[in-house]
Design an enzyme around this catalytic site. Sequence first.
Site, mmCIF file in Angstrom:
data_model
loop_
_atom_site.group_PDB
_atom_site.id
_atom_site.type_symbol
_atom_site.label_atom_id
_atom_site.label_comp_id
_atom_site.label_asym_id
_atom_site.label_seq_id
_atom_site.Cartn_x
_atom_site.Cartn_y
_atom_site.Cartn_z
ATOM 1 N N TRP A 50 0.833 -1.204 0.000
ATOM 2 C CA TRP A 50 0.000 0.000 0.000
ATOM 3 C C TRP A 50 0.868 1.255 0.000
ATOM 4 C CZ3 TRP A 50 -0.325 4.222 3.199
ATOM 5 C CH2 TRP A 50 -1.437 5.050 3.039
ATOM 6 N N HIS A 51 1.997 1.199 0.716
ATOM 7 C CA HIS A 51 2.843 2.378 0.817
ATOM 8 C C HIS A 51 3.554 2.709 -0.488
ATOM 9 C CE1 HIS A 51 2.294 2.013 5.186
ATOM 10 N NE2 HIS A 51 2.706 3.246 5.247
ATOM 11 N N GLY A 52 3.794 1.747 -1.321
ATOM 12 C CA GLY A 52 4.467 2.068 -2.565
ATOM 13 C C GLY A 52 4.631 0.868 -3.476
#
Length: 479
Positions: free
Chosen positions: A313-315
């Site tokens: 989700w973060h990257g």
Amino acid sequence: MIFNSVAFAVFFPIIVIIYFLMPSRYRNVWLLGSSYIYYMSQEPYYLILLLASTISTYFAAIALDKFRGRKISMRITAGIAVVFNLGLLVFFKYFGFLSEIFNSKSDFKLVLPVGISFYVFQVLGYTIDVYRDDIKAERNFFDYALFVSFFPQLLAGPIGRAGKLLVQFKEIHEFEYERIRHGLFRMLVGYFMKLVISNRLAIVTDLIYGNYSECSGYQMLLGTIAYAFQIYCDFASYSAIAIGAAEVLGIKLGENFRQPFFAVSCQDLWKRWHVSLNAWFRDYLYFPLGGSRKGKIRKYINTLIIFAASGLWHGAAWTYVIWGVLSGIFQVSGYILKPIREFIIGKIPFKGGFAAKCRKIFSILLTFILFLISLVFFKSTTIESAIEIERKIFTEFDLSTVFSTSFFSLGLGSLNFMILLISLFLLLVYDILNERTGDAAANILKLTKTKRWAIYYLLTLMIIGSANIGAAQFIYFDF
């Protein structure tokens, strides 16, 4: 337009003044229009995506209420809404990453629409809540659209829950001096964390990580510690400003950070760090997977899954996935080793309050060290560079570099370095007060007038003096 811009300094007071002057029945429409203007200031065309998420889940939720009791129809309706919105997120955020995985060469480049990771998760949470019959579908389109696009939280959270937010948009919020004063002070603390602390630390971390091949293990450790505080102050500052701005308007958002570096275990850390995201994964992924109800092995597997998902989700990069998996491994290890840890602690001959404090300090330090180990992958641009940095920290920790490295040579200079130390001390005092009372801002606002205004002037002067230091954008805008 971002929180720490001149444009927002003009935009926000205008929104607030008109909001309280106009009749209450028009206020939500005013906030909705203002939120769309705020979002279009980033990139006008991305409003289409925000509207697509809003409209699709608005009608899907109404259909779910209509199909209540008809499981197949409900599953199809919810599935379409979830797939459509996840599809938007995957296409814009992970197209290049997926092309790399499947060895598909393409010159087609996409710019990540700011805030999409946050508002997509917010509408998905709403859809799932309606599907579970935890809440009823919102019939007022303007209220629902405001829930999705409310400008304080739109770009980087906290990720709101419909059950707590929608009801607030239906209430009448009057001008209340104490509430507004509290909200403005939360915003002031947020600006202090971003402009005074985070932006200075960014200079140090960018210098060290940008030249990692030439740095010693000690210097890389120093840079990683600096990055831990940088990302905490950067993201927690955005959350503080968002929470404070919403409070001025009468809306209460959930806390997103609860002094994470006071955590005594990895499990405790993730209950304190990015609270809204971790709660989202817990409620909408971990529990549906079975949580801890199906035995310890399944619990450990589910924990690793949600942390891997959190990393992704973060990257769209393997470094984020590895960061997530490492964080999950550390948490699972904590579960497994807990009986052994408690047994060893029980054998320690020292008892009483002093021994308890020593054990707590040791637990906090150990948790922070594990956080740093995983954070190297979060900061690094490639797996190879992360591994090299980890190797240096663990095998090239030359004590001679401890004495030869000057803090003043890390890009700040003596004056900015001293300001950074003072500001970190002030943050420590504020976080300790928050940890002990639950609301440091409220306690500070109870001080005498002289002490309060001394704090206001000190923070404001430090913020003004730091306005041109470091990068303006918040780190989590990239996610």
